[in-house]
Design an enzyme around this catalytic site. Structure first.
Site, mmCIF file in Angstrom:
data_model
loop_
_atom_site.group_PDB
_atom_site.id
_atom_site.type_symbol
_atom_site.label_atom_id
_atom_site.label_comp_id
_atom_site.label_asym_id
_atom_site.label_seq_id
_atom_site.Cartn_x
_atom_site.Cartn_y
_atom_site.Cartn_z
ATOM 1 C CG HIS A 71 -1.904 1.002 1.345
ATOM 2 N ND1 HIS A 71 -1.635 2.286 1.770
ATOM 3 C CD2 HIS A 71 -3.224 0.980 1.063
ATOM 4 C CE1 HIS A 71 -2.748 2.988 1.752
ATOM 5 N NE2 HIS A 71 -3.732 2.216 1.320
ATOM 6 C CG ASP B 30 0.460 -2.312 6.102
ATOM 7 O OD1 ASP B 30 -0.495 -2.399 6.881
ATOM 8 O OD2 ASP B 30 0.386 -1.758 4.986
ATOM 9 C CD GLN C 136 -6.900 -4.506 4.066
ATOM 10 O OE1 GLN C 136 -7.860 -5.189 4.463
ATOM 11 N NE2 GLN C 136 -7.067 -3.280 3.594
ATOM 12 C CE LYS D 222 -7.276 0.011 6.114
ATOM 13 N NZ LYS D 222 -8.059 0.454 4.967
ATOM 14 C CB CYS E 180 -3.624 2.873 -1.921
ATOM 15 S SG CYS E 180 -4.701 4.270 -1.673
HETATM 16 C C1 LIG Z 1 -2.438 -2.830 3.402
HETATM 17 C C2 LIG Z 1 -2.795 -1.453 3.863
HETATM 18 N N1 LIG Z 1 -1.870 -0.730 4.501
HETATM 19 C C3 LIG Z 1 -2.128 0.515 4.951
HETATM 20 C C4 LIG Z 1 -3.355 1.091 4.774
HETATM 21 C C5 LIG Z 1 -3.596 2.470 5.283
HETATM 22 O O1 LIG Z 1 -4.543 2.479 6.290
HETATM 23 P P1 LIG Z 1 -5.138 3.864 6.843
HETATM 24 O O2 LIG Z 1 -5.673 4.603 5.648
HETATM 25 O O3 LIG Z 1 -6.204 3.439 7.791
HETATM 26 O O4 LIG Z 1 -4.024 4.598 7.493
HETATM 27 C C6 LIG Z 1 -4.351 0.373 4.113
HETATM 28 C C7 LIG Z 1 -5.683 0.990 3.850
HETATM 29 O O5 LIG Z 1 -6.403 0.595 2.980
HETATM 30 C C8 LIG Z 1 -4.072 -0.929 3.654
HETATM 31 O O6 LIG Z 1 -4.989 -1.657 3.027
#
Ligand SMILES: Cc1ncc(COP(=O)(O)O)c(C=O)c1O
Length: 399
Positions: free
Chosen positions: A114, A191, A194, A217, A355
């Site tokens: 992401h 990270d 998910q 999430k 993203c």
């Molecule tokens: C794999 C992953 N990392 C990071 C993020 C970023 O999360 P946030 O927008 O809640 O900071 C997301 C959001 O979709 C994500 O799917």
């Protein structure tokens, strides 16, 4: 499961929400807890000497303990509340790795990360001249331990990867990766945006050095996230936000003394209602059981794949993963047009590059539609989605 716990599903009986990778629906426990904070005991955190401020402090720190327990951290000092996964990753990268890495050191990422786990590294690389390298993905977009092994060089100092990716939905072998990495004195940032919402994640068992995830999430509020770090690393991490709540004293000559973990990294007034409500949400998820949530999602995903395969002209990109993420296209239909078409039937999916903008190089396709499941989704919802996608007039309806 538990659909009655979600007021939005009662108010919008025909809503089919399949965009849980973006954010999830919110249960009553979250709304009630938030309401209680604002209507019964509003006060700032860690500042007051009156009854309500004591209630706030107790509940806020209890939420920290609930997060610690959820992810199996050794000490609640290792749990930092942030505004979200993006904020957590930025704090880890600019608070720790900006000082840890030297020019020429290598950072290993993948092309399916992401933006939040790529762009801060790019910025850091510009600043301190570390090198960004990518672990090659297999043809089905997976990370294998062999690929990690072959990507490591004597200059590799950190591997920063998603536990579960938000487009391919693959689960990375984190335990094997941390074992290999630690044998080479490489740190591992995970990270967990998910993964933590969907399955048991134990940072001690997985031997993760840093973990980031978002509350929103996983049935929690927006504007709350978690940064976990092993205490020995957090002790060498520097704050990147300075202000109230993180200092013990300072004077006009610039002398300052900062507080200890975890408050050192929580300058300013946090999302108090959100953090406390997140604690209630964690209790709620634990009552259901993270194991049960994961198992249910996998069953539903299996069912969805078997049904979706019957849709004319569908291309599914993420059939063989162990998460509730299904990425697909319908031949000759632009993904965003398809999402807008589904919206006519009150079906919410995500379309675009999600993203993960570099993944298009691997997928050879720019845009996809994504279904991301959670425990309140049902087989009936999948059946309806398949019916709408199988509409013989789909092309004309979209035009
Ligand atoms: C794999 C992953 N990392 C990071 C993020 C970023 O999360 P946030 O927008 O809640 O900071 C997301 C959001 O979709 C994500 O799917």
């Amino acid at each position: 499961m538990n659909r009655d716990d979600f007021p939005i599903l009662n108010i919008n009986k025909d809503l089919i929400y399949l965009d849980n990778g973006a954010t999830t629906l919110k249960p009553k426990v979250l709304l009630e807890s938030t309401n209680d904070y604002y209507s019964k005991y509003t006060a700032n955190a860690h500042r007051g000497d009156y009854d309500n401020s004591l209630i706030v402090d107790t509940k806020y720190e209890h939420a920290r303990e609930l997060v610690r327990d959820l992810i199996g951290a050794k000490d609640s000092r290792e749990i930092i509340f942030t505004s979200g996964c993006t904020d957590s990753l930025n704090k880890i990268i600019f608070g720790y790795f900006r000082h840890y890495l030297k020019e020429g050191d290598e950072v290993l990422l993948t092309k399916s990360e992401h933006a939040s786990n790529i762009l801060p590294w790019f910025e850091l690389a510009d600043e301190i001249k570390c090198q960004i390298k990518y672990i090659p993905l297999t043809s089905d977009l997976k990370v294998t331990i062999d690929n990690v092994k072959h990507s490591i060089t004597p200059k590799t100092k950190v591997i920063s990867i998603a536990h579960v990716t938000n487009v391919a939905g693959d689960i990375r072998p984190i335990k094997e990766i941390t074992k290999l990495a630690h044998e080479h004195d490489i740190l591992v940032v995970v990270d967990g945006a998910q993964s933590v919402p969907h399955m048991p994640v134990d940072v001690t068992d997985l031997d993760i050095d840093f973990l980031a995830f978002s509350a929103h999430k996983m049935c929690g509020p927006t504007g709350v996230g978690v940064l976990y770090g092993k205490e020995k690393f957090l002790n060498n991490m520097r704050p990147i936000i300075f202000g109230g709540g993180m200092n013990a004293s300072f004077d006009h000559l610039g002398y300052r003394e900062y507080v200890d973990l975890p408050h050192l990294f929580e300058a300013g007034t946090p999302n108090i209602a959100g953090v406390i409500a997140f604690g209630e949400v964690i209790k709620y998820l634990k009552r259901i059981g993270m194991d049960k949530i994961h198992k249910y999602e996998l069953e539903l995903k299996k069912y969805a794949i078997s049904k979706l395969k019957q849709v004319p002209n569908i291309i599914i990109y993420s059939e063989n993963n162990e998460s509730g993420i299904i990425t697909f296209n319908i031949k000759d239909i632009f993904a965003q047009d398809l999402a807008i078409y589904l919206n006519k039937y009150k079906i919410c999916v995500r379309a675009g590059n999600h993203c993960a903008k570099m993944l298009k190089d691997e997928l050879k396709i720019k845009n996809t539609c994504r279904i991301s499941l959670y425990f309140y989704n049902t087989k009936e919802e999948i059946d309806y989605l398949v019916e709408v996608l199988s509409n013989p007039k789909i092309s004309t309806e979209i035009i």
